[in-house]
Design a protein around this motif. Structure first.
Motif, PDB file in Angstrom:
ATOM      1  N   THR A  99       0.949  -1.293   0.041  1.00 18.04           N
ATOM      2  CA  THR A  99      -0.018   0.074  -0.059  1.00 18.04           C
ATOM      3  C   THR A  99       0.826   1.339   0.243  1.00 18.04           C
ATOM      4  OG1 THR A  99      -0.094   0.137   2.407  1.00 18.04           O
ATOM      5  CG2 THR A  99      -1.718  -1.281   1.167  1.00 18.04           C
ATOM      6  N   TYR A 100       0.248   2.446  -0.182  1.00 15.67           N
ATOM      7  CA  TYR A 100       0.974   3.704  -0.051  1.00 15.67           C
ATOM      8  C   TYR A 100       0.886   4.212   1.515  1.00 15.67           C
ATOM      9  CZ  TYR A 100      -3.890   5.096  -0.721  1.00 15.67           C
ATOM     10  OH  TYR A 100      -5.256   5.084  -0.697  1.00 15.67           O
ATOM     11  N   TYR A 101       0.490   3.365   2.556  1.00 13.49           N
ATOM     12  CA  TYR A 101       0.284   3.779   3.848  1.00 13.49           C
ATOM     13  C   TYR A 101       1.807   3.670   4.439  1.00 13.49           C
ATOM     14  CZ  TYR A 101      -4.501   2.139   2.746  1.00 13.49           C
ATOM     15  OH  TYR A 101      -5.377   1.976   2.224  1.00 13.49           O
ATOM     16  N   LEU A 113      -5.057  -6.950  15.586  1.00 15.77           N
ATOM     17  CA  LEU A 113      -4.226  -5.744  15.391  1.00 15.77           C
ATOM     18  C   LEU A 113      -4.540  -4.786  16.755  1.00 15.77           C
ATOM     19  CD1 LEU A 113      -2.015  -4.103  14.091  1.00 15.77           C
ATOM     20  CD2 LEU A 113      -3.882  -2.758  12.808  1.00 15.77           C
ATOM     21  N   VAL A 114      -3.370  -4.565  17.621  1.00 20.95           N
ATOM     22  CA  VAL A 114      -3.822  -3.791  18.618  1.00 20.95           C
ATOM     23  C   VAL A 114      -2.733  -2.366  18.664  1.00 20.95           C
ATOM     24  CG1 VAL A 114      -4.361  -5.615  20.240  1.00 20.95           C
ATOM     25  CG2 VAL A 114      -1.919  -5.023  20.168  1.00 20.95           C
ATOM     26  N   TYR A 115      -1.847  -2.075  18.126  1.00 22.85           N
ATOM     27  CA  TYR A 115      -1.223  -1.213  17.933  1.00 22.85           C
ATOM     28  C   TYR A 115      -0.267  -0.896  16.778  1.00 22.85           C
ATOM     29  CZ  TYR A 115       2.164   2.042  20.492  1.00 22.85           C
ATOM     30  OH  TYR A 115       2.654   3.294  20.970  1.00 22.85           O
ATOM     31  N   MET A 116      -0.282   0.217  16.049  1.00 21.68           N
ATOM     32  CA  MET A 116       0.599   0.295  14.929  1.00 21.68           C
ATOM     33  C   MET A 116       1.281   1.886  15.092  1.00 21.68           C
ATOM     34  SD  MET A 116      -2.404   1.510  12.401  1.00 21.68           S
ATOM     35  CE  MET A 116      -3.961   0.455  12.975  1.00 21.68           C
ATOM     36  N   ILE A 117       2.480   1.543  14.350  1.00 24.79           N
ATOM     37  CA  ILE A 117       3.267   2.780  14.049  1.00 24.79           C
ATOM     38  C   ILE A 117       3.407   3.240  12.652  1.00 24.79           C
ATOM     39  CG2 ILE A 117       5.680   3.773  14.515  1.00 24.79           C
ATOM     40  CD1 ILE A 117       6.048   1.755  16.753  1.00 24.79           C
ATOM     41  N   LEU A 118       3.131   4.355  12.275  1.00 28.01           N
ATOM     42  CA  LEU A 118       3.225   4.931  10.954  1.00 28.01           C
ATOM     43  C   LEU A 118       4.580   5.897  11.098  1.00 28.01           C
ATOM     44  CD1 LEU A 118       0.121   5.038  11.708  1.00 28.01           C
ATOM     45  CD2 LEU A 118       0.045   5.587   9.263  1.00 28.01           C
ATOM     46  N   SER A 119       5.387   5.753  10.318  1.00 28.75           N
ATOM     47  CA  SER A 119       6.655   6.465  10.275  1.00 28.75           C
ATOM     48  C   SER A 119       7.088   7.139   8.658  1.00 28.75           C
ATOM     49  CB  SER A 119       7.906   5.817  10.575  1.00 28.75           C
ATOM     50  OG  SER A 119       9.114   6.282  10.609  1.00 28.75           O
ATOM     51  N   SER A 120       7.693   8.269   8.849  1.00 28.86           N
ATOM     52  CA  SER A 120       8.068   8.879   7.692  1.00 28.86           C
ATOM     53  C   SER A 120       9.541   8.510   7.290  1.00 28.86           C
ATOM     54  CB  SER A 120       8.153  10.357   7.726  1.00 28.86           C
ATOM     55  OG  SER A 120       8.893  10.847   8.808  1.00 28.86           O
ATOM     56  N   TYR A 121      10.182   7.977   8.189  1.00 30.13           N
ATOM     57  CA  TYR A 121      11.672   7.320   8.149  1.00 30.13           C
ATOM     58  C   TYR A 121      11.380   6.203   7.039  1.00 30.13           C
ATOM     59  CZ  TYR A 121      13.219   9.716  12.412  1.00 30.13           C
ATOM     60  OH  TYR A 121      13.424  10.925  13.098  1.00 30.13           O
ATOM     61  N   GLY A 122      12.324   5.884   6.059  1.00 35.08           N
ATOM     62  CA  GLY A 122      12.232   4.838   5.192  1.00 35.08           C
ATOM     63  C   GLY A 122      11.035   4.959   4.009  1.00 35.08           C
ATOM     64  N   TYR A 123      10.414   6.145   4.349  1.00 32.90           N
ATOM     65  CA  TYR A 123       9.252   6.269   3.182  1.00 32.90           C
ATOM     66  C   TYR A 123       9.713   7.447   2.450  1.00 32.90           C
ATOM     67  CZ  TYR A 123       6.256   2.327   4.697  1.00 32.90           C
ATOM     68  OH  TYR A 123       6.013   1.160   4.840  1.00 32.90           O
ATOM     69  N   ASP A 124       8.715   7.988   1.358  1.00 27.49           N
ATOM     70  CA  ASP A 124       8.850   9.161   0.649  1.00 27.49           C
ATOM     71  C   ASP A 124       8.273  10.148   1.577  1.00 27.49           C
ATOM     72  OD1 ASP A 124       8.432  11.230  -1.095  1.00 27.49           O
ATOM     73  OD2 ASP A 124       8.542   9.934  -2.708  1.00 27.49           O
ATOM     74  N   LEU A 125       9.027  11.109   1.883  1.00 26.47           N
ATOM     75  CA  LEU A 125       8.683  12.200   2.747  1.00 26.47           C
ATOM     76  C   LEU A 125       7.537  13.178   2.253  1.00 26.47           C
ATOM     77  CD1 LEU A 125       8.933  13.419   5.568  1.00 26.47           C
ATOM     78  CD2 LEU A 125      10.696  14.754   4.727  1.00 26.47           C
ATOM     79  N   GLU A 126       7.727  13.345   0.960  1.00 24.77           N
ATOM     80  CA  GLU A 126       6.845  14.288   0.339  1.00 24.77           C
ATOM     81  C   GLU A 126       5.513  13.675   0.318  1.00 24.77           C
ATOM     82  OE1 GLU A 126       7.188  17.435  -0.513  1.00 24.77           O
ATOM     83  OE2 GLU A 126       9.185  17.147   0.483  1.00 24.77           O
ATOM     84  N   LYS A 127       5.228  12.286   0.089  1.00 20.94           N
ATOM     85  CA  LYS A 127       3.985  11.548   0.145  1.00 20.94           C
ATOM     86  C   LYS A 127       3.623  11.410   1.638  1.00 20.94           C
ATOM     87  CE  LYS A 127       4.757   8.803  -3.969  1.00 20.94           C
ATOM     88  NZ  LYS A 127       4.772   7.342  -4.696  1.00 20.94           N
ATOM     89  N   CYS A 128       4.385  11.377   2.518  1.00 25.78           N
ATOM     90  CA  CYS A 128       3.964  11.417   3.819  1.00 25.78           C
ATOM     91  C   CYS A 128       3.397  12.614   4.309  1.00 25.78           C
ATOM     92  CB  CYS A 128       5.199  10.774   4.675  1.00 25.78           C
ATOM     93  SG  CYS A 128       5.750   9.176   4.642  1.00 25.78           S
ATOM     94  N   LYS A 129       3.672  13.553   3.741  1.00 21.86           N
ATOM     95  CA  LYS A 129       3.246  15.009   4.078  1.00 21.86           C
ATOM     96  C   LYS A 129       1.760  15.002   3.801  1.00 21.86           C
ATOM     97  CE  LYS A 129       7.516  17.439   4.155  1.00 21.86           C
ATOM     98  NZ  LYS A 129       8.249  18.625   3.134  1.00 21.86           N
ATOM     99  N   LYS A 130       1.240  14.310   2.817  1.00 14.94           N
ATOM    100  CA  LYS A 130       0.117  14.411   2.601  1.00 14.94           C
ATOM    101  C   LYS A 130      -1.024  13.598   3.389  1.00 14.94           C
ATOM    102  CE  LYS A 130       0.970  14.406  -2.587  1.00 14.94           C
ATOM    103  NZ  LYS A 130       0.695  13.743  -3.987  1.00 14.94           N
ATOM    104  N   PHE A 131      -0.392  12.619   4.401  1.00 14.73           N
ATOM    105  CA  PHE A 131      -1.267  11.736   5.152  1.00 14.73           C
ATOM    106  C   PHE A 131      -1.551  12.696   6.561  1.00 14.73           C
ATOM    107  CE2 PHE A 131       0.566   8.463   2.607  1.00 14.73           C
ATOM    108  CZ  PHE A 131      -0.370   7.714   2.342  1.00 14.73           C
ATOM    109  N   GLY A 132      -2.803  12.960   6.750  1.00 16.10           N
ATOM    110  CA  GLY A 132      -3.062  13.622   7.755  1.00 16.10           C
ATOM    111  C   GLY A 132      -4.126  13.376   8.801  1.00 16.10           C
ATOM    112  N   VAL A 133      -4.331  13.990   9.878  1.00 17.84           N
ATOM    113  CA  VAL A 133      -5.247  13.789  10.749  1.00 17.84           C
ATOM    114  C   VAL A 133      -6.112  15.027  10.822  1.00 17.84           C
ATOM    115  CG1 VAL A 133      -5.705  13.499  13.246  1.00 17.84           C
ATOM    116  CG2 VAL A 133      -3.682  12.643  12.136  1.00 17.84           C
ATOM    117  N   SER A 134      -7.341  14.727  10.472  1.00 17.11           N
ATOM    118  CA  SER A 134      -8.461  15.821  10.399  1.00 17.11           C
ATOM    119  C   SER A 134      -7.889  17.103   9.505  1.00 17.11           C
ATOM    120  CB  SER A 134      -8.726  16.662  11.680  1.00 17.11           C
ATOM    121  OG  SER A 134      -9.063  15.781  12.657  1.00 17.11           O
ATOM    122  N   ALA A 135      -7.388  16.593   8.260  1.00 19.10           N
ATOM    123  CA  ALA A 135      -6.987  17.360   7.333  1.00 19.10           C
ATOM    124  C   ALA A 135      -6.179  18.687   7.913  1.00 19.10           C
ATOM    125  CB  ALA A 135      -8.242  17.983   6.447  1.00 19.10           C
TER     126      ALA A 135
END
Length: 205
Positions: A99-101, A113-135
């Protein structure tokens, strides 16, 4: 005739731009505190997670993770995921994740699943900047945007110089900021006040 052709081309271009904008808008609210990211949510069966994300690059048990933490001279008492409990954890890289998550590690208990970590490390930072909470809260945002979106009711821990952990236990989200930039987001079921007090007492906070 030429006018009709030009009009048609402008209409196609307009539709293309609209759909592209819609795709970007989808990402803005994709992370939900206390729930998860898109269809990867707290309580999702492990097999469904694997079907969506693909095969992980690593899998380790609770005891193995505990030993790794000890080698780093860290205490399990201060780690929320150990307090909540899990049977095993799986890890993804950018190439392994279908996925792109920007999902890094996912923890399971009783095959859910009880816990998850999303990280910008190792991923495309510019794409990560699009992922948001409450826009309004995205990777690389700082403390000001965090407070504006999630409020000021959090517990702060300074791990190292310029690195801080902000726990919003009652919302089900914790954020690591490095040099005032959000680098990782931890999602879990929101804690009630009693569970929160118990964890804090156990962690010595």
């Amino acid at each position: 005739m030429k006018n009709w052709v030009l009009l048609f081309l402008f209409m196609i271009l307009g539709y293309t731009q609209a759909f592209a904008q819609d795709d970007n808008d989808i990402y803005k609210d994709i992370i939900i505190p206390g729930v998860g990211v898109a269809e990867i949510t707290v309580g999702t069966p492990s097999q469904k997670v694997l079907d969506i994300l693909g095969q992980p690059i690593r899998k380790s048990t609770f005891e193995e993770e505990k030993e790794t933490l000890a080698k780093r001279k860290l205490s399990v008492k201060t780690e929320l995921v150990f307090f909540l409990g899990f049977d095993y954890v799986i890890e993804y890289s950018r190439s392994a994740n279908k996925t792109y998550y920007p999902l890094y590690t996912l923890y399971f208990k009783d095959e859910k699943l009880v816990y998850m970590i999303l990280s910008s490390y190792g991923y495309d930072l510019e794409k990560c900047k699009k992922f948001g909470v409450s826009a309004s809260l995205f990777f690389s945002n700082g403390k000001q945007e965090m407070q504006k979106t999630l409020g000021r009711s959090y517990i702060t821990t300074g791990a190292e110089r310029s690195i801080f952990l902000y726990d919003y236990f009652t919302k089900g989200i914790s954020l690591f900021l490095n040099k005032n930039e959000i680098k990782t987001m931890h999602i879990y079921a929101a804690l009630d006040k009693r569970t929160q007090r118990k964890f804090l007492a156990n962690a010595g906070k």
